[in-house]
Write a protein that holds these residues in place. Structure first.
Motif, short mmCIF file in Angstrom:
data_model
loop_
_atom_site.label_atom_id
_atom_site.label_comp_id
_atom_site.label_asym_id
_atom_site.label_seq_id
_atom_site.Cartn_x
_atom_site.Cartn_y
_atom_site.Cartn_z
N VAL A 111 0.77 -1.25 0.00
CA VAL A 111 0.24 0.14 0.06
C VAL A 111 0.87 0.97 0.06
O VAL A 111 0.70 2.33 -0.63
CB VAL A 111 -1.09 -0.03 1.28
CG1 VAL A 111 -1.76 1.15 1.29
CG2 VAL A 111 -1.88 -1.01 1.28
N HIS A 112 2.07 1.17 0.74
CA HIS A 112 3.23 2.21 0.54
C HIS A 112 4.24 1.43 0.30
O HIS A 112 5.09 0.97 0.79
CB HIS A 112 3.33 2.77 2.00
CG HIS A 112 2.33 3.45 2.79
ND1 HIS A 112 1.99 3.56 3.88
CD2 HIS A 112 1.30 4.37 1.85
CE1 HIS A 112 0.83 4.52 4.14
NE2 HIS A 112 0.38 5.26 2.80
N PRO A 113 4.72 1.85 -0.91
CA PRO A 113 5.79 1.07 -1.63
C PRO A 113 7.31 1.68 -1.07
O PRO A 113 8.22 0.98 -1.40
CB PRO A 113 5.98 1.27 -3.09
CG PRO A 113 4.19 1.80 -3.29
CD PRO A 113 4.06 2.43 -1.86
N ASN A 114 7.12 2.45 -0.08
CA ASN A 114 8.55 2.92 0.78
C ASN A 114 8.74 1.80 1.76
O ASN A 114 9.40 2.46 3.03
CB ASN A 114 8.77 4.36 0.84
CG ASN A 114 7.66 4.71 1.65
OD1 ASN A 114 6.37 4.14 1.78
ND2 ASN A 114 7.64 5.90 2.42
N GLU A 115 7.85 0.97 2.05
CA GLU A 115 7.87 0.24 3.06
C GLU A 115 8.14 -1.32 2.80
O GLU A 115 7.13 -2.15 2.56
CB GLU A 115 6.63 0.35 3.95
CG GLU A 115 6.15 1.59 4.43
CD GLU A 115 4.87 2.00 4.83
OE1 GLU A 115 4.03 1.25 4.96
OE2 GLU A 115 4.62 3.38 5.05
N PRO A 116 9.47 -1.82 2.61
CA PRO A 116 9.60 -2.99 1.99
C PRO A 116 9.28 -4.22 2.48
O PRO A 116 8.65 -5.15 1.97
CB PRO A 116 11.13 -2.91 1.87
CG PRO A 116 11.69 -1.80 2.77
CD PRO A 116 10.55 -0.77 3.14
N SER A 163 7.84 5.05 -3.92
CA SER A 163 7.41 6.14 -3.35
C SER A 163 6.30 5.97 -2.24
O SER A 163 5.60 4.93 -2.41
CB SER A 163 6.89 7.09 -4.31
OG SER A 163 6.21 8.32 -3.73
N ARG A 164 5.76 6.81 -1.59
CA ARG A 164 4.79 6.51 -0.54
C ARG A 164 3.46 7.00 -1.22
O ARG A 164 2.43 6.59 -1.06
CB ARG A 164 4.75 7.78 0.59
CG ARG A 164 3.90 7.54 1.67
CD ARG A 164 4.33 8.54 3.05
NE ARG A 164 3.63 8.13 3.88
CZ ARG A 164 3.33 6.95 4.98
NH1 ARG A 164 4.53 6.18 4.41
NH2 ARG A 164 2.68 6.61 5.72
N GLY A 165 3.60 7.79 -2.26
CA GLY A 165 2.24 8.17 -3.01
C GLY A 165 2.17 7.84 -4.55
O GLY A 165 3.25 7.57 -4.98
N LEU A 224 -0.30 -4.68 5.34
CA LEU A 224 0.92 -5.08 5.95
C LEU A 224 1.76 -3.35 5.67
O LEU A 224 1.74 -2.89 4.67
CB LEU A 224 1.56 -5.95 5.29
CG LEU A 224 1.19 -7.48 5.58
CD1 LEU A 224 2.02 -8.24 4.66
CD2 LEU A 224 1.22 -7.70 6.92
N HIS A 225 2.24 -3.02 6.73
CA HIS A 225 3.00 -1.69 6.57
C HIS A 225 4.40 -1.61 7.60
O HIS A 225 4.69 -2.61 8.21
CB HIS A 225 2.07 -0.62 7.15
CG HIS A 225 0.94 -0.02 6.16
ND1 HIS A 225 1.24 0.98 5.65
CD2 HIS A 225 -0.15 -0.36 5.83
CE1 HIS A 225 0.12 1.04 4.85
NE2 HIS A 225 -0.60 0.25 5.10
N GLU A 226 5.07 -0.69 7.21
CA GLU A 226 6.17 -0.43 8.13
C GLU A 226 6.17 1.16 8.62
O GLU A 226 5.48 1.91 7.89
CB GLU A 226 7.59 -0.56 7.43
CG GLU A 226 7.88 -2.07 6.95
CD GLU A 226 9.22 -2.27 6.87
OE1 GLU A 226 9.80 -2.65 8.01
OE2 GLU A 226 9.92 -2.29 5.76
N ALA A 227 7.04 1.48 9.67
CA ALA A 227 6.95 2.60 10.33
C ALA A 227 8.33 3.27 10.45
O ALA A 227 8.97 2.56 10.58
CB ALA A 227 6.18 3.06 11.39
ZN LIG Z 1 2.49 2.63 5.55
#
Ligand SMILES: [Zn+2]
Lengths: 432, 433
Positions: free
Chosen positions: A118-123, A182-184, A248-251
C-alpha cells in the motif's frame, strides 16, 4: 465582449507579425551563426547540460516505471486476477494490480486478503506478501494476496528520500530484486493535486495526501485515481465477502505506532486482535527473545481514509493493519544504501535508542529478515486466532458455517525466516 | 568524528564559497553544492552512486515542481496587476481617501507591500513590485529614505511569512509529513501585529499631518483618468478562487494553484491601462527565475543531505541538543532559533527551513507543531533582514541609497521585536493553542 475579441485578434496578429519580421530579418549566414553561438555560449552550455540531464534521467525514469520485479507464482496459486476484474475502469491503467489467489475459492469457506505495498516505501510489506504467495498451500479457505496494492507508487522513487530504485535479497540461487517505491501515487497517473484534500468523510488533509492510498479508502467511483484504486479494493472485498483483511506496513522508528497491530472496533475483530496479540506476545515473545514487544491499538475513529477504519466501516470484513520498524524510512537515519534497507543497521538510530527518544529498540540492526518474519508470524497468528475463536462463534452463522482455514506453511514462522533469511523462502525464477 | 560531518562541511563549504565568495546565484550555488556533495560521497563510500547522480539531482528538485509553477504564475499575475495600473491607482485612491487618518493609511500601505509576497510566498516579489511602487508615495508623504526602505523590507518579509503561501512552512511540513493546513490563522496572528507595529514604529511620526495638495503633486494622479473601477476585478477573482480552493475545494475540480493565478492574470490583460502582455509576462517570469532556481537548488541540496546521511546527522544532533532542557524547554534550541536559523536564512530562508525546520518540529513536539512551524518560518525570514539577502540588497535601489548599513540601523528595533515576539509566540502559543 466584441471589443475584447478584437483586442485578442489584434494582439495575436501583432505577435505573428513580430515573428515574421524577425524571421525575414534574420541572418542565416554561417558567420552570423558563429557570432551568435559565441555570444550565447554560456546559455547554450546550460541548455545542452539540462537537455542531457533531462534525457538521461527521462530514460532512467521510463525504464524504472516499465520494469517489473519478478514474482514467482507459488505452487499454491490457483489463479491470478486483477483489480479491474472488480472495478472495470482500472483496466489498462498502470495501477491495475494483480491479485494472487491461493486456495479453494469456495465462497462458503473462510477468506483472507493480504495487502502488500500500500506504501511502496515500506519494503517488509511487499516482501512478506511475496513470501506468503510463493510458499503457502491452502487446503481449506482462500488466501488472496496483492503484492503491489498501490502499483502506481511503485513506479517512482520518493523525492528527497534518496532511496535506491531497487534492493536485492540474497538467495541460495542468486539475488532477487525488488522495487523501493514512493509513498504516493505517481503524478503521471494523478495530477494536479488540490490545495486541500477533503476526504469523503469531510476530513481535511494536505493536498499531497490525495496520493496516499491509505488515506483514500473506501474510495469513490468518481474520485481521484488513488480513490479509484481504493474503490476497486473495497469492491473486491465486498464481492468476495472477505472475512479478514490484513494490511501490511512499516513505520519509521521514531513514529509512535510501531511494531503494532491495529484493529477495527468490530466485536469479532477485537476478539481476533486480542487473541493474535496474546499469541504473539506470550508465545513468540517468550519462545524467541528476538521478537520485540508488540503494541495493540484500536483504529482511531477520527482518522479517516485508512484501511482499518474504512474497510471496517464500509464492508463486512474484519480489518487489521500491522507495522514493523523500518530504519530506511526514518528521518534520523544516516546515509541511504541498500544495506540500510536490507540489513537495517543505522548508527544514528543506535544512538537515538541510547538517548531514550525511541519507543522501539534500534540498538542493534533491525534487518528485513526480522521485519518480514514478524509480518508472516502476525499473518499466521491471525489465522490461528480465527481458527480457535471461530468455534465459539456458533451464533454467528456467517462465520461459523464457513469452517476453518487449513493452510500448509512450508515451515514458515518467525524463527525459521529470521534464522534462514528471507532468501531461503523465495523461489528461483529459473525453476518455474 | 562522524564521516557525515565531513560531508556536511563539503556541502555547506561549496555552497558558502560559491554564494559568498564567487557571488554566484544562491540557487546555482546550491545545485553545485548538491552535485559536489554527492560526488564526494560516491567517491569515498558509495561508488555505485556515481551513475545515479543525475537521478538524485532531478529527484530532489522534483519535490518543488508545483510551488515553482505557482510562483511563475503568481509573478505573471503580479506583473499584470502592476502594469495595468491597478496597483498604482489603488495607492493613489488610498492616499486620497485616507490622508486624514495616517495610521490607517500606513497600515493599508503595509498590506499592499505584503500582498505580492503573501500570494507568491517570495519576499522578492514584494520588494520588486508593490514595494517599488509604494515607496515613492511613502517618500512623498515625507517619510525619510532609510525608514521607507525599512518599511518595504519589513513588508516584504512579513508578506512572505503571512498566509496563504508560506514556502518555509511548506518545506518544514514536507520534511515531517505534516499537512500544510490550519496555518492561516496562526500565521496571521504572528505576522499582522508585527507588520502593524513595524510600519507605525518606522513611519508614523513623519505623517502626523499630511498636506494633501503637496502630496498630490508628487504622486501619479494621472492614473485616475486612465483606469476605472473594473481594473480591480481580477484581484477579486483571485481572492475568490483562493478562498474556494482552500476552503471549499469540492466546488471546483482540482485546477491547481498555477491556474488560480493565471485566470485573473488573463482577465487583467484586458482591463486598465494598455500594456504589452508578452513583455510583461516575460518580466514576471524573469522575477520568478531566481526563486525557482533556489527551489531547484534546495531540492537537490536536500537530496544530497539525505543520501549522504547529513540530514540524519543534523536531525540526530538537534535531537541530542534538545535533551538539554530547563524545565521542559530545550534552551539550546531556543538559542539556536534566534541565531543559527536567521544566520543561514540570510543566504536563503528556504534553505534554513529545510535544514533546521524538520528536526526542530520533532524536538519541540510538546508544543503545537503548527505554531512551531509558523514561528520557525519567521526565524528563517528574519534572515532576509540581513545581507546578502536579495531583499536587503534590493531595498537600497528602491530608495536610491548607496549602502544598506543605515537601513539596517533603523531596522534594529523591528528585528529585535520580531525575534522576541516570535520566540514568545512559539513557546506561549505553542503551549496553549
Ligand atoms: Zn504505511
Amino acid at each position: 465582449m466584441k471589443k475584447m475579441m478584437n483586442g485578442i485578434k489584434k494582439g495575436f496578429s501583432k505577435f505573428i507579425d513580430g515573428i515574421k519580421t524577425r524571421w525575414q530579418n534574420a541572418d542565416f549566414s554561417p558567420k552570423a551563426f558563429k557570432t551568435s553561438v559565441l555570444k550565447h555560449k554560456l546559455s547554450l552550455f546550460y541548455l545542452f547540460l539540462s537537455l542531457a540531464v533531462t534525457l538521461v534521467t527521462g530514460i532512467q525514469y521510463h525504464r524504472f516505471r516499465h520494469t517489473d520485479p519478478v514474482f514467482v507464482t507459488g505452487p499454491g496459486v490457483v489463479d491470478i486476477q486483477r483489480l479491474s476484474d472488480y472495478y472495470e475502469p482500472l483496466e489498462g491503467t498502470y495501477g491495475d494490480a494483480d491479485i494472487y489467489v491461493l486456495g479453494t475459492q469456495n465462497p462458503d469457506e473462510p477468506s483472507i486478503l493480504v495487502l502488500g505495498g500500500v506504501h511502496p516505501n515500506e519494503p517488509a510489506s511487499q516482501v512478506a506478501a511475496v513470501v506468503l504467495m510463493e510458499n503457502l498451500i491452502v487446503e481449506h479457505g482462500t488466501v488472496y494476496i496483492i503484492l503491489e496494492t498501490n502499483r502506481s507508487a511503485f513506479s517512482l522513487s520518493h523525492p528527497q528520500e534518496a532511496t535506491p530504485e531497487w534492493y536485492s535479497i540474497e538467495t541460495p540461487f542468486g539475488e532477487r530484486r525488488f522495487k523501493y517505491g514512493s509513498r504516493g501515487t505517481n503524478p503521471v497517473d494523478q495530477w494536479p493535486v488540490p490545495e486541500v484534500y477533503i476526504h469523503q468523510s469531510g476530513q481535511t488533509l494536505s493536498g499531497v495526501d490525495t496520493r496516499n492510498l491509505n488515506r483514500a479508502f473506501p474510495g469513490t467511483e468518481n474520485g481521484t485515481y488513488t480513490e479509484l484504486v481504493a474503490h476497486a479494493i473495497a469492491e473486491f472485498v465486498r464481492q468476495k465477502d472477505i472475512i479478514i483483511t490484513l494490511d501490511l506496513h512499516e513505520a519509521s522508528p521514531e513514529y509512535a505506532v510501531n511494531n503494532a497491530l491495529i484493529y477495527h472496533e468490530k466485536v469479532r475483530a477485537t476478539g481476533l486482535a486480542s487473541r493474535t496479540y496474546l499469541n504473539l506476545e506470550l508465545f513468540w515473545g517468550i519462545w524467541d527473545d528476538r521478537f520485540a514487544p508488540i503494541k495493540l491499538e484500536i483504529s482511531p475513529r477520527n482518522l479517516r481514509g485508512l484501511t482499518h477504519r474504512e474497510l471496517g466501516d464500509y464492508t463486512n470484513t474484519l480489518p487489521f493493519l500491522a507495522e514493523t520498524s523500518n530504519a530506511s524510512q526514518g528521518r534520523i537515519r544516516g546515509a541511504m544504501s541498500e544495506s540500510l534497507i536490507v540489513d537495517g543497521y543505522d548508527k544514528f538510530y543506535e544512538r537515538a535508542t541510547a538517548l531514550g527518544i525511541l519507543e522501539v529498540d534500534h540498538s542493534e540492526a533491525v534487518p528485513l529478515d526480522e521485519r518480514v518474519a514478524r509480518h508472516i508470524q502476525t499473518f499466521k497468528e491471525l489465522i490461528n486466532a480465527y481458527n480457535s475463536l471461530q468455534g465459539t462463534w456458533t451464533g454467528d452463522l456467517e462465520y461459523y458455517s464457513r469452517g476453518l482455514f487449513d493452510i500448509e506453511y512450508n515451515d514458515l514462522n518467525f524463527t525459521t525466516v529470521y534464522d534462514r533469511g528471507i532468501g531461503a523462502f523465495l523461489l528461483d525464477p529459473e525453476d518455474s | 568524528m562522524d564521516i557525515e560531518l565531513l560531508h556536511l562541511i563539503v556541502i555547506l563549504g561549496i555552497f558558502l564559497i560559491g554564494a559568498a565568495y564567487f557571488k554566484i546565484p544562491i540557487g546555482v550555488a546550491m545545485m553545485l553544492s548538491a552535485f559536489g556533495g554527492i560526488f564526494i560521497y560516491s567517491a569515498i563510500s558509495a561508488p555505485d552512486q556515481f551513475l545515479q547522480i543525475p537521478r538524485h539531482l532531478v529527484d530532489g528538485s522534483f519535490a518543488y515542481i508545483e510551488p515553482m509553477l505557482t510562483i511563475v504564475a503568481a509573478m505573471i499575475f503580479m506583473r499584470f496587476f502592476a502594469d495595468s495600473g491597478a496597483l498604482e491607482s489603488f495607492t493613489v485612491l488610498a492616499v486620497e481617501k485616507l490622508y486624514r487618518v495616517p495610521t490607517v493609511l500606513l497600515i493599508i500601505f503595509m498590506i499592499i507591500i505584503m500582498f505580492p509576497a503573501m500570494i507568491t510566498g517570495s519576499s522578492v516579489t514584494s520588494i520588486v513590485s508593490a514595494g517599488a511602487l509604494v515607496a515613492p508615495t511613502l517618500l512623498a508623504l515625507g517619510i525619510p529614505k532609510t525608514k521607507t526602505a525599512g518599511i518595504v523590507v519589513c513588508g516584504s518579509i512579513f508578506g512572505m511569512i503571512a498566509p496563504p503561501i508560506n514556502l518555509p512552512v511548506m518545506i518544514i511540513a514536507d520534511t515531517v509529513d505534516m499537512p500544510y493546513t490550519g496555518f492561516t490563522l496562526p500565521l496571521l496572528i504572528l505576522t499582522v501585529p508585527l507588520a502593524i507595529f513595524c510600519v507605525l514604529f518606522l513611519g508614523r511620526r513623519y505623517v502626523g499631518k499630511i498636506d494633501i495638495e503637496d502630496v498630490k503633486k508628487k504622486i501619479p494622479m494621472a492614473i485616475k483618468d486612465e483606469v476605472n473601477t473594473f481594473v480591480y476585478i481580477p484581484i477579486l477573482v483571485l481572492i475568490v478562487l483562493l478562498v474556494i480552493v482552500n476552503v471549499f475545494p469540492t466546488w471546483l475540480p482540482p485546477i491547481g494553484l498555477p491556474l488560480v493565478f493565471l485566470i485573473p492574470a488573463l482577465i487583467q490583460a484586458f482591463l486598465g491601462r494598455k500594456f504589452n502582455i508578452v513583455t510583461s509576462a516575460r518580466n514576471g517570469v524573469r522575477t520568478a527565475l531566481p526563486v525557482m532556481a533556489v527551489l531547484v537548488g534546495i531540492g537537490m541540496f536536500i537530496q544530497a543531505m539525505t543520501l549522504t546521511g547529513v540530514r540524519g546527522y543534523i536531525v540526530y544532533n538537534i535531537l541530542a541538543l534538545g535533551q538539554v532542557t530547563w524545565g521542559q524547554h530545550p534552551i539550546l534550541l531556543y538559542l539556536g532559533s534566534l541565531t543559527l536559523i536567521p544566520a543561514v536564512g540570510a543566504f536563503s530562508p528556504l534553505g534554513s527551513a529545510s535544514v533546521f525546520g524538520g528536526p526542530y518540529v520533532l524536538v519541540l513536539l510538546f508544543l503545537n507543531e503548527i505554531v512551531v512551524a509558523a514561528a520557525l518560518s519567521m526565524f528563517t525570514g528574519v534572515g532576509d533582514f540581513i545581507p546578502p539577502s536579495v531583499v536587503a540588497l534590493h531595498s537600497t535601489h528602491i530608495v536610491e541609497l548607496d549602502g544598506y548599513g543605515k537601513i539596517l540601523k533603523t531596522l534594529i528595533v523591528p528585528i529585535a521585536v520580531t525575534i522576541v515576539v516570535t520566540l514568545a509566540y512559539m513557546i506561549l502559543m505553542g503551549m496553549y493553542w
